[in-house]
Design an enzyme around this catalytic site. Sequence first.
Site, PDB file in Angstrom:
ATOM      1  N   GLU A  50      51.735  37.303  48.567  1.00  0.00           N
ATOM      2  CA  GLU A  50      51.493  36.299  47.529  1.00  0.00           C
ATOM      3  C   GLU A  50      52.354  36.639  46.315  1.00  0.00           C
ATOM      4  O   GLU A  50      52.224  37.704  45.722  1.00  0.00           O
ATOM      5  CB  GLU A  50      50.010  36.310  47.144  1.00  0.00           C
ATOM      6  CG  GLU A  50      49.645  35.236  46.158  1.00  0.00           C
ATOM      7  CD  GLU A  50      48.156  35.181  45.838  1.00  0.00           C
ATOM      8  OE1 GLU A  50      47.575  36.242  45.520  1.00  0.00           O
ATOM      9  OE2 GLU A  50      47.569  34.090  45.910  1.00  0.00           O
ATOM     10  N   LYS A 110      32.666  37.280  33.171  1.00  0.00           N
ATOM     11  CA  LYS A 110      33.775  38.057  32.595  1.00  0.00           C
ATOM     12  C   LYS A 110      35.101  37.332  32.798  1.00  0.00           C
ATOM     13  O   LYS A 110      35.607  37.249  33.904  1.00  0.00           O
ATOM     14  CB  LYS A 110      33.893  39.449  33.210  1.00  0.00           C
ATOM     15  CG  LYS A 110      34.814  40.325  32.357  1.00  0.00           C
ATOM     16  CD  LYS A 110      35.411  41.494  33.065  1.00  0.00           C
ATOM     17  CE  LYS A 110      36.623  41.156  33.877  1.00  0.00           C
ATOM     18  NZ  LYS A 110      37.805  40.705  33.082  1.00  0.00           N
ATOM     19  N   CYS A 166      46.183  30.073  43.634  1.00  0.00           N
ATOM     20  CA  CYS A 166      45.845  30.784  44.867  1.00  0.00           C
ATOM     21  C   CYS A 166      46.129  29.920  46.093  1.00  0.00           C
ATOM     22  O   CYS A 166      46.475  30.435  47.146  1.00  0.00           O
ATOM     23  CB  CYS A 166      44.397  31.232  44.841  1.00  0.00           C
ATOM     24  SG  CYS A 166      43.283  29.945  44.288  1.00  0.00           S
TER      25      CYS A 166
HETATM   26  P1  NAI Z   1      42.885  40.905  39.490  1.00  0.00           P
HETATM   27  O1  NAI Z   1      42.217  40.628  40.779  1.00  0.00           O
HETATM   28  O2  NAI Z   1      43.076  42.324  39.072  1.00  0.00           O
HETATM   29  O3  NAI Z   1      42.086  40.174  38.292  1.00  0.00           O
HETATM   30  C1  NAI Z   1      41.129  39.139  38.464  1.00  0.00           C
HETATM   31  C2  NAI Z   1      39.889  39.459  37.647  1.00  0.00           C
HETATM   32  O4  NAI Z   1      39.278  40.634  38.169  1.00  0.00           O
HETATM   33  C3  NAI Z   1      40.149  39.751  36.175  1.00  0.00           C
HETATM   34  O5  NAI Z   1      39.077  39.255  35.420  1.00  0.00           O
HETATM   35  C4  NAI Z   1      40.153  41.267  36.143  1.00  0.00           C
HETATM   36  O6  NAI Z   1      39.845  41.811  34.874  1.00  0.00           O
HETATM   37  C5  NAI Z   1      39.088  41.597  37.142  1.00  0.00           C
HETATM   38  N1  NAI Z   1      39.165  42.931  37.744  1.00  0.00           N
HETATM   39  C6  NAI Z   1      40.268  43.722  37.921  1.00  0.00           C
HETATM   40  N2  NAI Z   1      39.920  44.863  38.534  1.00  0.00           N
HETATM   41  C7  NAI Z   1      38.594  44.802  38.779  1.00  0.00           C
HETATM   42  C8  NAI Z   1      37.655  45.679  39.416  1.00  0.00           C
HETATM   43  N3  NAI Z   1      38.026  46.859  39.924  1.00  0.00           N
HETATM   44  N4  NAI Z   1      36.361  45.274  39.500  1.00  0.00           N
HETATM   45  C9  NAI Z   1      35.972  44.087  39.012  1.00  0.00           C
HETATM   46  N5  NAI Z   1      36.807  43.235  38.396  1.00  0.00           N
HETATM   47  C10 NAI Z   1      38.106  43.576  38.280  1.00  0.00           C
HETATM   48  O7  NAI Z   1      44.286  40.151  39.504  1.00  0.00           O
HETATM   49  P2  NAI Z   1      45.586  40.497  38.623  1.00  0.00           P
HETATM   50  O8  NAI Z   1      45.800  41.975  38.613  1.00  0.00           O
HETATM   51  O9  NAI Z   1      45.440  39.812  37.344  1.00  0.00           O
HETATM   52  O10 NAI Z   1      46.733  39.791  39.458  1.00  0.00           O
HETATM   53  C11 NAI Z   1      47.340  40.477  40.558  1.00  0.00           C
HETATM   54  C12 NAI Z   1      47.643  39.519  41.667  1.00  0.00           C
HETATM   55  O11 NAI Z   1      46.441  39.014  42.202  1.00  0.00           O
HETATM   56  C13 NAI Z   1      48.418  38.285  41.265  1.00  0.00           C
HETATM   57  O12 NAI Z   1      49.798  38.543  41.221  1.00  0.00           O
HETATM   58  C14 NAI Z   1      48.043  37.329  42.346  1.00  0.00           C
HETATM   59  O13 NAI Z   1      48.826  37.557  43.489  1.00  0.00           O
HETATM   60  C15 NAI Z   1      46.616  37.695  42.663  1.00  0.00           C
HETATM   61  N6  NAI Z   1      45.661  36.810  41.968  1.00  0.00           N
HETATM   62  C16 NAI Z   1      45.047  35.825  42.678  1.00  0.00           C
HETATM   63  C17 NAI Z   1      44.195  34.959  42.044  1.00  0.00           C
HETATM   64  C18 NAI Z   1      43.527  33.868  42.785  1.00  0.00           C
HETATM   65  O14 NAI Z   1      43.104  32.881  42.185  1.00  0.00           O
HETATM   66  N7  NAI Z   1      43.351  33.977  44.084  1.00  0.00           N
HETATM   67  C19 NAI Z   1      43.946  35.013  40.597  1.00  0.00           C
HETATM   68  C20 NAI Z   1      44.583  36.121  39.953  1.00  0.00           C
HETATM   69  C21 NAI Z   1      45.430  36.956  40.623  1.00  0.00           C
END
Ligand code: NAI
Length: 493
Positions: free
Chosen positions: A399, A195, A302
């Site tokens: 972050e 996904k 990240c």
């Molecule tokens: P997110 O963690 O919500 O999204 C990442 C993925 O998880 C996306 O594909 C999303 O659709 C999916 N997702 C969201 N809720 C889910 C759930 N309950 N169950 C399963 N999958 C789910 O991250 P978001 O909201 O895009 O970004 C928020 C913050 O997270 C950012 O500002 C950043 O600080 C952090 N982040 C960190 C990342 C990393 O590489 N460590 C990548 C993206 C965001």
Amino acid sequence: MTEAIERPASAAPPWEYASAPESTDIVRLDHRYGLFIGGEFVEPKSGRWFPTISPSTEETLAEVAEADAADVARAVDAARDAAPAWRALAPAERAKYVFRIARQLQERAREFAVLESLNGGKPIKESRDVDIPLAAAHFFYYAGWADKLEYAFPARGTPAPVGVAGQIIPWNFPLLMAAWKLAPALAAGNTTVLKPAETTPLTALLLAQVMQEAELPPGVVNIVTGAGETGAALVDAPVDKIAFTGSTEVGKIIRRSTAGTGKRLTLELGGKAANIVFEDAPLDQAVEGVINGIFFNQGHVCCAGSRLLVQEPVFDALLGKLKDRLQTLRVGDPLDKNTDVGAINSRAQLEKIEELVESGVEEGAEIYQPECLLPERGFWFRPTLFTGVSQSHRIAREEIFGPVLSILTFRTVDEAVEKANNTPYGLSAGVWTEKGSRILHMAQRLRAGVVWANTFNRFDPTSPFGGYKESGFGREGGLHGLEPYLTFDGGAR
Ligand code: NAI
Ligand code: MG
């Protein structure tokens, strides 16, 4: 005859770059993209679609299907049906498919790079030189292991695939994260449901077309698009393993909902890395590493070096150089080959960055931003430095995931270690010093999965990557990244 050019006192160049736009002609977008299930693009049972935009112009690029639980179940069924034949295939044959995918990525690299920059906002020079070549390299690397698994894990028994993997990825490196997930899973003989993130689905869907061209058996890779609800449905579906990269917040939710189910889990979550500059460091090199550490990919990384720790004697000198360097960064059109900092990935992410930067000002840190014109449409944020940051400030703890650097100082090696480790995260760290013994000393004490020395943000498929503490668990890359996709029938552990 040439006239002498008068140089202003500031470091900003006295001339302007001509624009150097990469043509988008190479990308052919469909009006709508269905779900990739069983080797074909199918209409979603949900009947729902959502637009995907370019964050630099806010233009809609295409409509994408929104998978609901029934759609996810269909994709998992397709992966389950494809599993026995894929697992039974001679490993050397399996490797051929993975090699084919790698070669297709290389052949279509420019198309993938342009699409990645269009849909995600990252500078073309990064998608062209980093994201796409690294994605291909991951497929090449893991293809090579497919028929050598017993040698990869000696005395562990016979390696076998785990089964069906559910893989959820974020928007900061859309194709590269797909490669990190798919390549080891396929090489190890698993089938998958992937996904992509809701803001950046398009390169994953182009990758689906590559899977078709590679004649990958139908159902071995399935791609379902949608947001958090779709991801949650995949976590709850009858899969054997979940691999997730994203926020610590969602990682915790997934950890809770998979507990007790027997599903295997790896989590690659957030970070707040310390980039540590000692007084003996070559400062000009360190400046480049610090700039790359935080402004690469708009800071949507990240493992970004988002906390700069500077030893006091070189603080003034380093800060002066950083400010000069900041003025030369070019912010704007991601498709311009001269652009250093592209668009923020989404309005929601921009608002998060703005909120945290405001908190920094309110809590008393001093902000520095170079003058630069930002485009009128789209989502943009100026490269930003904060000095006078204390350990308790939100900008030192949370972050930000944007082009914002928090600068702190230290006096002794022990203080540097203490401050660097004073975070709930532990994904990466950087050390800048001429002294090799100090590098080793620091690497042993920093609670971070990756420690870079006199460089930053270097990636290689042979090298494991992953976190300590709230940055998650499990490793991707290298042999470590293969192991979560395998089971062993006995042998020594
Ligand atoms: P997110 O963690 O919500 O999204 C990442 C993925 O998880 C996306 O594909 C999303 O659709 C999916 N997702 C969201 N809720 C889910 C759930 N309950 N169950 C399963 N999958 C789910 O991250 P978001 O909201 O895009 O970004 C928020 C913050 O997270 C950012 O500002 C950043 O600080 C952090 N982040 C960190 C990342 C990393 O590489 N460590 C990548 C993206 C965001
Ligand atoms: Mg979220």
